[in-house]
Design an enzyme around this catalytic site. Sequence first.
Site, PDB file in Angstrom:
ATOM      1  N   ARG A   1       8.374   4.915  -2.520  1.00 22.56           N
ATOM      2  CA  ARG A   1       8.017   3.488  -2.624  1.00 22.56           C
ATOM      3  C   ARG A   1       8.011   2.812  -1.250  1.00 22.56           C
ATOM      4  O   ARG A   1       9.055   2.442  -0.739  1.00 22.56           O
ATOM      5  CB  ARG A   1       9.004   2.763  -3.541  1.00 22.56           C
ATOM      6  CG  ARG A   1       8.738   3.067  -4.968  1.00 22.56           C
ATOM      7  CD  ARG A   1       9.572   2.270  -5.928  1.00 22.56           C
ATOM      8  NE  ARG A   1       9.195   2.693  -7.262  1.00 22.56           N
ATOM      9  CZ  ARG A   1       8.263   2.105  -7.989  1.00 22.56           C
ATOM     10  NH1 ARG A   1       7.649   1.030  -7.540  1.00 22.56           N
ATOM     11  NH2 ARG A   1       7.943   2.577  -9.180  1.00 22.56           N
ATOM     12  N   THR A   2       6.834   2.658  -0.665  1.00 18.22           N
ATOM     13  CA  THR A   2       6.681   1.989   0.640  1.00 18.22           C
ATOM     14  C   THR A   2       5.591   0.930   0.501  1.00 18.22           C
ATOM     15  O   THR A   2       4.946   0.828  -0.547  1.00 18.22           O
ATOM     16  CB  THR A   2       6.235   3.002   1.714  1.00 18.22           C
ATOM     17  OG1 THR A   2       4.951   3.522   1.326  1.00 18.22           O
ATOM     18  CG2 THR A   2       7.206   4.154   1.878  1.00 18.22           C
ATOM     19  N   LEU A   3       5.355   0.223   1.613  1.00 10.42           N
ATOM     20  CA  LEU A   3       4.301  -0.792   1.627  1.00 10.42           C
ATOM     21  C   LEU A   3       2.938  -0.172   1.292  1.00 10.42           C
ATOM     22  O   LEU A   3       2.190  -0.673   0.452  1.00 10.42           O
ATOM     23  CB  LEU A   3       4.258  -1.395   3.041  1.00 10.42           C
ATOM     24  CG  LEU A   3       3.638  -2.752   3.243  1.00 10.42           C
ATOM     25  CD1 LEU A   3       4.394  -3.783   2.409  1.00 10.42           C
ATOM     26  CD2 LEU A   3       3.698  -3.129   4.729  1.00 10.42           C
TER      27      LEU A   3
ATOM     28  N   ASP B   1      -3.020   0.084  18.258  1.00 11.03           N
ATOM     29  CA  ASP B   1      -3.900   0.048  17.085  1.00 11.03           C
ATOM     30  C   ASP B   1      -4.766   1.295  17.160  1.00 11.03           C
ATOM     31  O   ASP B   1      -5.604   1.427  18.049  1.00 11.03           O
ATOM     32  CB  ASP B   1      -4.761  -1.224  17.127  1.00 11.03           C
ATOM     33  CG  ASP B   1      -5.736  -1.292  15.960  1.00 11.03           C
ATOM     34  OD1 ASP B   1      -5.945  -0.254  15.281  1.00 11.03           O
ATOM     35  OD2 ASP B   1      -6.295  -2.376  15.728  1.00 11.03           O
ATOM     36  N   VAL B   2      -4.569   2.216  16.231  1.00 12.93           N
ATOM     37  CA  VAL B   2      -5.225   3.523  16.357  1.00 12.93           C
ATOM     38  C   VAL B   2      -6.729   3.467  16.077  1.00 12.93           C
ATOM     39  O   VAL B   2      -7.418   4.475  16.244  1.00 12.93           O
ATOM     40  CB  VAL B   2      -4.562   4.605  15.467  1.00 12.93           C
ATOM     41  CG1 VAL B   2      -3.128   4.846  15.891  1.00 12.93           C
ATOM     42  CG2 VAL B   2      -4.666   4.251  13.988  1.00 12.93           C
TER      43      VAL B   2
ATOM     44  N   ILE C   1       8.198   5.614   5.801  1.00 14.97           N
ATOM     45  CA  ILE C   1       8.584   7.013   6.026  1.00 14.97           C
ATOM     46  C   ILE C   1       8.857   7.232   7.522  1.00 14.97           C
ATOM     47  O   ILE C   1       9.778   7.953   7.897  1.00 14.97           O
ATOM     48  CB  ILE C   1       7.483   7.953   5.487  1.00 14.97           C
ATOM     49  CG1 ILE C   1       7.470   7.896   3.952  1.00 14.97           C
ATOM     50  CG2 ILE C   1       7.692   9.371   5.983  1.00 14.97           C
ATOM     51  CD1 ILE C   1       6.348   8.667   3.285  1.00 14.97           C
TER      52      ILE C   1
ATOM     53  N   TYR D   1      -6.797   8.039  -6.074  1.00 13.01           N
ATOM     54  CA  TYR D   1      -6.419   8.248  -4.665  1.00 13.01           C
ATOM     55  C   TYR D   1      -7.691   8.282  -3.804  1.00 13.01           C
ATOM     56  O   TYR D   1      -7.670   7.969  -2.620  1.00 13.01           O
ATOM     57  CB  TYR D   1      -5.595   9.528  -4.513  1.00 13.01           C
ATOM     58  CG  TYR D   1      -4.679   9.520  -3.302  1.00 13.01           C
ATOM     59  CD1 TYR D   1      -3.483   8.790  -3.311  1.00 13.01           C
ATOM     60  CD2 TYR D   1      -5.000  10.228  -2.158  1.00 13.01           C
ATOM     61  CE1 TYR D   1      -2.654   8.781  -2.201  1.00 13.01           C
ATOM     62  CE2 TYR D   1      -4.175  10.228  -1.046  1.00 13.01           C
ATOM     63  CZ  TYR D   1      -3.003   9.505  -1.078  1.00 13.01           C
ATOM     64  OH  TYR D   1      -2.185   9.496   0.021  1.00 13.01           O
TER      65      TYR D   1
ATOM     66  N   LYS E   1      -6.974  12.797   3.862  1.00 16.50           N
ATOM     67  CA  LYS E   1      -5.826  13.710   3.994  1.00 16.50           C
ATOM     68  C   LYS E   1      -6.295  15.161   4.150  1.00 16.50           C
ATOM     69  O   LYS E   1      -5.675  15.940   4.879  1.00 16.50           O
ATOM     70  CB  LYS E   1      -4.885  13.573   2.793  1.00 16.50           C
ATOM     71  CG  LYS E   1      -4.157  12.234   2.709  1.00 16.50           C
ATOM     72  CD  LYS E   1      -3.332  11.935   3.942  1.00 16.50           C
ATOM     73  CE  LYS E   1      -2.404  10.746   3.745  1.00 16.50           C
ATOM     74  NZ  LYS E   1      -1.803  10.303   5.031  1.00 16.50           N
TER      75      LYS E   1
ATOM     76  N   ALA F   1      -6.837   2.764   4.074  1.00 17.82           N
ATOM     77  CA  ALA F   1      -8.195   2.718   3.504  1.00 17.82           C
ATOM     78  C   ALA F   1      -8.349   1.328   2.903  1.00 17.82           C
ATOM     79  O   ALA F   1      -7.361   0.754   2.413  1.00 17.82           O
ATOM     80  CB  ALA F   1      -8.374   3.787   2.435  1.00 17.82           C
TER      81      ALA F   1
HETATM   82  P1  NAP Z   1       3.915   2.284   5.475  1.00 13.63           P
HETATM   83  O1  NAP Z   1       5.340   1.973   5.676  1.00 13.63           O
HETATM   84  O2  NAP Z   1       3.022   1.178   5.001  1.00 13.63           O
HETATM   85  O3  NAP Z   1       3.330   2.946   6.801  1.00 13.63           O
HETATM   86  C1  NAP Z   1       1.941   3.027   7.079  1.00 13.63           C
HETATM   87  C2  NAP Z   1       1.803   2.680   8.534  1.00 13.63           C
HETATM   88  O4  NAP Z   1       0.443   2.871   9.001  1.00 13.63           O
HETATM   89  C3  NAP Z   1       2.151   1.208   8.780  1.00 13.63           C
HETATM   90  O5  NAP Z   1       3.068   1.107   9.833  1.00 13.63           O
HETATM   91  C4  NAP Z   1       0.801   0.638   9.169  1.00 13.63           C
HETATM   92  O6  NAP Z   1       0.865  -0.521   9.957  1.00 13.63           O
HETATM   93  C5  NAP Z   1       0.213   1.813   9.916  1.00 13.63           C
HETATM   94  N1  NAP Z   1      -1.199   1.588  10.242  1.00 13.63           N
HETATM   95  C6  NAP Z   1      -2.231   1.301   9.406  1.00 13.63           C
HETATM   96  N2  NAP Z   1      -3.353   1.061  10.119  1.00 13.63           N
HETATM   97  C7  NAP Z   1      -3.015   1.222  11.426  1.00 13.63           C
HETATM   98  C8  NAP Z   1      -3.737   1.104  12.652  1.00 13.63           C
HETATM   99  N3  NAP Z   1      -5.039   0.776  12.702  1.00 13.63           N
HETATM  100  N4  NAP Z   1      -3.075   1.334  13.822  1.00 13.63           N
HETATM  101  C9  NAP Z   1      -1.756   1.647  13.823  1.00 13.63           C
HETATM  102  N5  NAP Z   1      -1.022   1.757  12.692  1.00 13.63           N
HETATM  103  C10 NAP Z   1      -1.650   1.542  11.512  1.00 13.63           C
HETATM  104  O7  NAP Z   1       3.744   3.450   4.372  1.00 13.63           O
HETATM  105  P2  NAP Z   1       4.257   4.967   4.310  1.00 13.63           P
HETATM  106  O8  NAP Z   1       4.213   5.321   2.872  1.00 13.63           O
HETATM  107  O9  NAP Z   1       5.521   5.117   5.070  1.00 13.63           O
HETATM  108  O10 NAP Z   1       3.075   5.756   5.018  1.00 13.63           O
HETATM  109  C11 NAP Z   1       3.266   6.635   6.115  1.00 13.63           C
HETATM  110  C12 NAP Z   1       2.431   7.908   5.941  1.00 13.63           C
HETATM  111  O11 NAP Z   1       2.959   8.664   4.864  1.00 13.63           O
HETATM  112  C13 NAP Z   1       0.961   7.665   5.634  1.00 13.63           C
HETATM  113  O12 NAP Z   1       0.176   8.630   6.319  1.00 13.63           O
HETATM  114  C14 NAP Z   1       0.905   7.917   4.140  1.00 13.63           C
HETATM  115  O13 NAP Z   1      -0.387   8.272   3.673  1.00 13.63           O
HETATM  116  C15 NAP Z   1       1.877   9.078   4.059  1.00 13.63           C
HETATM  117  N6  NAP Z   1       2.370   9.402   2.704  1.00 13.63           N
HETATM  118  C16 NAP Z   1       2.991   8.452   1.978  1.00 13.63           C
HETATM  119  C17 NAP Z   1       3.437   8.771   0.697  1.00 13.63           C
HETATM  120  C18 NAP Z   1       4.126   7.726  -0.153  1.00 13.63           C
HETATM  121  O14 NAP Z   1       4.255   7.957  -1.378  1.00 13.63           O
HETATM  122  N7  NAP Z   1       4.575   6.616   0.394  1.00 13.63           N
HETATM  123  C19 NAP Z   1       3.271  10.074   0.191  1.00 13.63           C
HETATM  124  C20 NAP Z   1       2.631  11.028   0.974  1.00 13.63           C
HETATM  125  C21 NAP Z   1       2.178  10.686   2.243  1.00 13.63           C
HETATM  126  P3  NAP Z   1       0.492  -1.925   9.225  1.00 13.63           P
HETATM  127  O15 NAP Z   1       1.540  -2.183   8.208  1.00 13.63           O
HETATM  128  O16 NAP Z   1       0.442  -2.896  10.351  1.00 13.63           O
HETATM  129  O17 NAP Z   1      -0.876  -1.729   8.596  1.00 13.63           O
END
Ligand code: NAP
Length: 259
Positions: free
Chosen positions: A196-198, A66-67, A22, A159, A166, A97
Site C-alpha cells: 500500500r503506497t501512493l 525529474d527522470v 518502497i 494494470y 515493467k 502512467a
Molecule cells: P511511490 O511511493 O508513489 O513511489 C513512486 C515514485 O516514483 C514517487 O517517488 C514518484 O514521485 C516517482 N516518480 C514518478 N514520476 C517521476 C519522475 N518523472 N521523475 C522522478 N520520479 C518520479 O510508490 P511505490 O509503490 O513505492 O513505487 C515504487 C516502485 O515500486 C515503482 O516502480 C512501482 O511500480 C514498484 N512496485 C510497486 C508495487 C506496489 O504494490 N506498491 C508492487 C510492485 C512494484 P512523485 O510522487 O513526485 O510522482
Amino acid sequence: MTEGILDGKLALVAGVANKRSIAWAIAQALHGAGARLAFTYQGDRLEDSVRKLAETVGSDVVVPCDVSSDESIEAAFDQLGQRLGGLDILAHSIAFAPAESFEGRFIDTSRHAFVTALDISAYSMVAMARSAEPLMAPRGGGAMVTLTYMASERAFPKYNVMAVAKAGLECSVRYLAYELGPAQIRVNAISAGPVRTLAAKGIPGFDQMEAVIEARSPLQRNIEAGDVGNAALYLCSPLASMVTGTTLYVDSGYHAMGM
Ligand code: NAP
C-alpha cells in the site's frame, strides 16, 4: 547479521515520495547496513518531505531529478558526483502512467500514455544507469536495483500499459547487466507483491490483489515494504556478488502458483 556489510558504500535512492514508499524501505535497509545515502526527488512539492526523511538517516545529499528530462538527470548526477565523489549503489524505485490508462481497456491506451509510461517507468532506469556508470566504475564496480511487478509476464486486469512498461524494464535490466558486467556493476530487479503506497492507490482492484495473495500464495500473507528493503539490501551487498541480470520475487511465492 547485515550490520556494517555496506560500511563505506555510497548509495543513491531514487523514488522516495513519503514514508510508505518502497524506496524509503530500501533506504532504511541500506542505512541499517552502514551505507551513506543520497536521495533524488521529482519536484519542489516533495523536497521538504524527502529532506526530512533523509535527515533521519543522517543524509543531507538530496537533489532534484525529474527522470522525464535528460538535463535533469545529468544535473542530478553532476551534483551527486561532486557531493559524494562516486557511487556504489543505485536504487531505482520510480514509475508513472497517466491515471486514465488504468481505467479503460488496454486496447484503448493512447500513444501519449504508452510513451509516457515506458519513458518514466523503464527508460529512466537506462538513463540513470548511464549516468551512474562513470561514478561506479572507478570504484571497482557497484550494484543497481529496480522495482517491477509480475503483471509484466501475465495479464493482470487494469494494470494495462504499466505492465508493458515493467516488461520493458525487466528486459532493460538484462541488457544493462550484460553491458555493465565487465565493470563489475551488477543490475537486478525485484518483483514485489502488492504494497500500500501512493502509487498503488492509482491501481484499480488493488484490494483484490491483496486478497488473492492471502488466499492463494504459498505464504498466505501479504508482503511489507520492509521485505523489499531487505531483498534490495541483499542484491546490493557482497552477499549477492555473483548475482546479476535477474528478477527476484518478493511476493509471498505467488509467482510459483498455477492457480
Ligand atoms: P511511490 O511511493 O508513489 O513511489 C513512486 C515514485 O516514483 C514517487 O517517488 C514518484 O514521485 C516517482 N516518480 C514518478 N514520476 C517521476 C519522475 N518523472 N521523475 C522522478 N520520479 C518520479 O510508490 P511505490 O509503490 O513505492 O513505487 C515504487 C516502485 O515500486 C515503482 O516502480 C512501482 O511500480 C514498484 N512496485 C510497486 C508495487 C506496489 O504494490 N506498491 C508492487 C510492485 C512494484 P512523485 O510522487 O513526485 O510522482
